[in-house]
Write a protein that holds these residues in place. Structure first.
Motif, PDB file in Angstrom:
ATOM      1  N   UNK A 189      28.960  17.089 -20.971  1.00  0.00           N
ATOM      2  CA  UNK A 189      27.820  17.622 -21.743  1.00  0.00           C
ATOM      3  C   UNK A 189      26.789  16.518 -21.966  1.00  0.00           C
ATOM      4  N   UNK A 190      27.271  15.340 -22.338  1.00  0.00           N
ATOM      5  CA  UNK A 190      26.410  14.168 -22.443  1.00  0.00           C
ATOM      6  C   UNK A 190      27.299  12.939 -22.561  1.00  0.00           C
ATOM      7  N   UNK A 191      26.667  11.787 -22.562  1.00  0.00           N
ATOM      8  CA  UNK A 191      27.434  10.544 -22.610  1.00  0.00           C
ATOM      9  C   UNK A 191      26.484   9.416 -22.947  1.00  0.00           C
ATOM     10  N   UNK A 192      27.052   8.277 -23.288  1.00  0.00           N
ATOM     11  CA  UNK A 192      26.256   7.067 -23.450  1.00  0.00           C
ATOM     12  C   UNK A 192      27.011   5.927 -22.778  1.00  0.00           C
ATOM     13  N   UNK A 193      26.285   4.917 -22.384  1.00  0.00           N
ATOM     14  CA  UNK A 193      26.885   3.798 -21.659  1.00  0.00           C
ATOM     15  C   UNK A 193      26.643   2.541 -22.470  1.00  0.00           C
ATOM     16  N   UNK A 194      27.708   1.857 -22.860  1.00  0.00           N
ATOM     17  CA  UNK A 194      27.453   0.623 -23.588  1.00  0.00           C
ATOM     18  C   UNK A 194      28.170  -0.548 -22.950  1.00  0.00           C
ATOM     19  N   UNK A 199      31.730   0.655 -21.406  1.00  0.00           N
ATOM     20  CA  UNK A 199      32.521   1.763 -21.946  1.00  0.00           C
ATOM     21  C   UNK A 199      31.600   2.974 -21.979  1.00  0.00           C
ATOM     22  N   UNK A 224      31.475   6.431 -23.750  1.00  0.00           N
ATOM     23  CA  UNK A 224      31.853   7.564 -24.605  1.00  0.00           C
ATOM     24  C   UNK A 224      31.198   8.833 -24.053  1.00  0.00           C
ATOM     25  N   UNK A 225      31.958   9.910 -24.033  1.00  0.00           N
ATOM     26  CA  UNK A 225      31.456  11.127 -23.393  1.00  0.00           C
ATOM     27  C   UNK A 225      31.819  12.351 -24.211  1.00  0.00           C
ATOM     28  N   UNK A 226      30.977  13.359 -24.077  1.00  0.00           N
ATOM     29  CA  UNK A 226      31.248  14.679 -24.635  1.00  0.00           C
ATOM     30  C   UNK A 226      31.531  15.605 -23.471  1.00  0.00           C
ATOM     31  N   UNK A 252      33.703  21.259 -27.534  1.00  0.00           N
ATOM     32  CA  UNK A 252      33.349  19.961 -26.964  1.00  0.00           C
ATOM     33  C   UNK A 252      34.355  18.934 -27.437  1.00  0.00           C
ATOM     34  N   UNK A 254      35.301  14.919 -27.771  1.00  0.00           N
ATOM     35  CA  UNK A 254      34.838  13.535 -27.722  1.00  0.00           C
ATOM     36  C   UNK A 254      35.860  12.742 -26.921  1.00  0.00           C
ATOM     37  N   UNK A 255      35.410  12.049 -25.906  1.00  0.00           N
ATOM     38  CA  UNK A 255      36.362  11.297 -25.106  1.00  0.00           C
ATOM     39  C   UNK A 255      35.676  10.093 -24.487  1.00  0.00           C
ATOM     40  N   UNK A 256      36.300   9.561 -23.473  1.00  0.00           N
ATOM     41  CA  UNK A 256      35.764   8.386 -22.782  1.00  0.00           C
ATOM     42  C   UNK A 256      35.849   8.669 -21.290  1.00  0.00           C
ATOM     43  N   UNK A 294      24.748  14.216 -16.535  1.00  0.00           N
ATOM     44  CA  UNK A 294      25.078  15.419 -17.302  1.00  0.00           C
ATOM     45  C   UNK A 294      25.436  16.533 -16.318  1.00  0.00           C
TER      46      UNK A 294
END
Ligand SMILES: [Zn+2]
Lengths: 399, 143
Positions: B70-75, B89, B91-93, B103, B105-107, B118
């Motif tokens: 659904x979405x994610x961020x990259x850090x 890392x 983190x992803x939805x 939904x 919350x995962x990685x 997406x």
């Protein structure tokens, strides 16, 4: 139209601040007390007239730090018939409720912030903020032990939502950039702002990537600071030697997704939408009546969503709207060609005050005489503070 | 190309209760099941005692189906050494075709950060934790 019996019946009569700084080596209580003393002096009241205190904190009855009980003791206030803690947008709403309902007549609202280890790397190394360890694991500050809410930092869901915003509406980050640049332009006019230097649109795009697609310029700047307000009835305000700023209407906003960030249900079902529509239901004023706009900018995504929720443009339309609102000679937003935004520099430049800076700035602007950042003739301010999921408030103040 | 990291869950105690335990039991078999209201068919996540739609209690656990981002961020993850290679890392939805509204919350693990989008199809990877296995995800076409 919803009921609004408190319309213009409660007023802000004292405004006080502490310095803002990246590392003032001071406690929350020390900062809160300084702001409180300044606000009491500004109101010109005897401190013993204070009979209600809203302190700082997510937990309404917590003691310590700049909580209401600690403040009362340290300020030597003899008797309070109301006390509670609050934060973000809701703190002012609670305080106004208390005055309007009669549980107190002269309330002190104090919101103090210090950099926490979860909010900056510098703070994480600082033994003065000795809580770094709790952020090193996979629990974190959102959702605690619930696996379903397993974000490590609130920046992660916000970054994921920001990515989804760009995806759903087919936009780049130009709106985010304009919002960030706008605040830094005002920061340069605010001697208390943590960031006094302006930012260009190019600087925004070149800023460090933190949680892709969220960049460091999208995040408010962690700092040590406090703001305080003295709030009383409109009747009592008339007897004081200050120009009162009236609370015209206000609303909080909760949605059915509760506290589960991941169940973010889309752009219409969030706290900003609920609080703003609740506000407009309680006011006969409309956007053309509003002279100043303060959308909370903990993350630029917040401010953009609040701008859309307020009705300045449609959902997902902030990019085009900001382009037509951009004053390229001053690098600021002028909504509908006349409404300035976050004139103190917001959290992005003034500093991370949890929105208390926005209430204080709006009240100061409506009093007038704010020097080189005074907006001439400003009579009303629209303020939206909070998160997509919790503690949002929408408030109209007027002179 | 450095791929996204798999966080260490070995000391993570998975909290569970009557309503969420079947999720973890299915996970122990490598399956992702989600609770669906027996009365109105609404999926309920996080698992809990009452349907937010109709206030009925009983659920049936059904296979969640194809998972997508659904979405994610990259850090960036900083290594212990200053010259450690870059790591990320993610983190992803995650959403599921057969469990609309849910939904997780995962990685996203073992992914090239430059090639994540997406809507990508992802598959679950159950990673051992202290008291259960936790669902992580990887892109289906990751080699
Ligand atoms: Zn149901």
């Amino acid at each position: 139209m919803a009921r609004n019996p408190l319309r213009d019946r409660v007023a802000i009569v004292g405004i006080g601040s502490s310095p803002y700084g990246r590392d003032l080596q001071r406690s929350e209580l020390s900062l809160g007390l300084e702001a409180a003393v300044n606000a009491i002096a500004d109101a010109g009241i005897d401190r013993q007239e204070i009979d209600g205190i809203c302190g700082s904190g997510m937990t309404s009855l917590a003691m310590g730090n700049a909580g209401f009980l600690s403040l009362q003791g340290a300020l030597g206030i003899e008797r309070c018939t109301w006390g509670k803690n609050g934060w973000l947008g809701s703190a002012l709403v609670y305080t106004v409720e208390a005055v309007f309902s009669g549980l107190c007549d002269m309330a002190l609202l104090v919101q103090a912030n210090v950099r926490s280890p979860g909010m900056s790397r510098a703070a994480a190394r600082d033994p003065f903020r000795a809580r770094a360890a709790q952020f090193a694991g996979i629990g974190g500050d959102v959702g605690l032990g619930d696996f379903a809410k397993r974000w490590i930092h609130s920046g992660e869901p916000y970054a994921a939502i920001m990515r989804r915003y760009c995806h759903d509406f087919g936009v780049n980050k130009d709106a985010f950039a304009m919002l960030a640049v706008n605040t830094r332009s005002y920061g340069a006019l605010n001697p208390e702002a943590v960031f006094q230097s302006p930012l260009s649109l190019e600087d925004y795009h070149a800023s460090r990537m933190v949680w892709d697609p969220m960049q460091v310029a999208d995040m408010d700047v962690p700092c040590d600071c406090a703001e305080a307000l003295v709030i009383t009835t409109a009747e009592r305000a008339r007897d004081l030697n200050v120009k009162p700023v009236f609370v015209h209407a206000m609303a909080l906003g909760g949605t059915r997704i509760g506290e589960y960030y991941e169940n973010f249900a889309g752009w219409r079902d969030n706290s900003f939408q609920v609080s703003m529509s609740g506000l407009w239901d309680r006011s006969e004023l409309r956007l053309p009546d509003i002279d100043l706009f303060y959308p909370y900018d903990g993350y630029t995504m917040d401010a953009i969503a609040i701008t859309e929720a307020a009705g300045y443009c449609g959902i997902g339309e902030a990019t085009d709207y900001f382009r037509t609102s951009w004053d390229s000679s001053r690098n600021i937003l002028m909504l509908d060609g006349r409404v300035p935004v976050l004139t103190d520099g917001g959290g992005l430049a003034h500093g991370r005050a949890g929105g208390a800076n926005l209430y204080a700035e709006a009240a100061r602007q409506l009093r007038g005489n704010l020097g080189n950042r005074q907006v001439p003739g400003a009579q009303s301010a629209l303020i939206g503070i909070g998160s997509f999921f919790h503690d949002p408030a929408a408030v109209i103040l007027r002179a | 190309m450095t791929r996204s990291i798999t966080p260490d869950f070995s000391t993570f105690e998975v909290p569970m209760d009557t309503w969420s335990e079947p999720f973890w039991q299915a996970g122990a078999r490598g399956e992702t099941h989600m609770p669906r209201c027996l009365a109105c068919g609404t999926f309920r996540w996080p698992a809990g005692p009452f349907c937010p739609e109709c206030h009925t209690q009983p659920v049936e656990w059904v296979a969640a189906g194809q998972a997508r981002l659904y979405s994610f961020t990259i850090l960036p993850v900083r290594g212990a050494e200053p010259d450690a290679p870059p790591a990320w890392r993610i983190p992803a939805l995650v959403e599921f075709d057969a469990a609309p509204g849910v939904r997780l919350v995962s990685v996203l693990v073992d992914a090239d950060p430059a090639h994540v989008a997406i809507g990508d199809r992802v598959e679950v990877v159950w990673q051992p934790a202290a008291s259960a296995s936790v669902p992580l995800f990887r892109r289906e076409d990751a080699e």
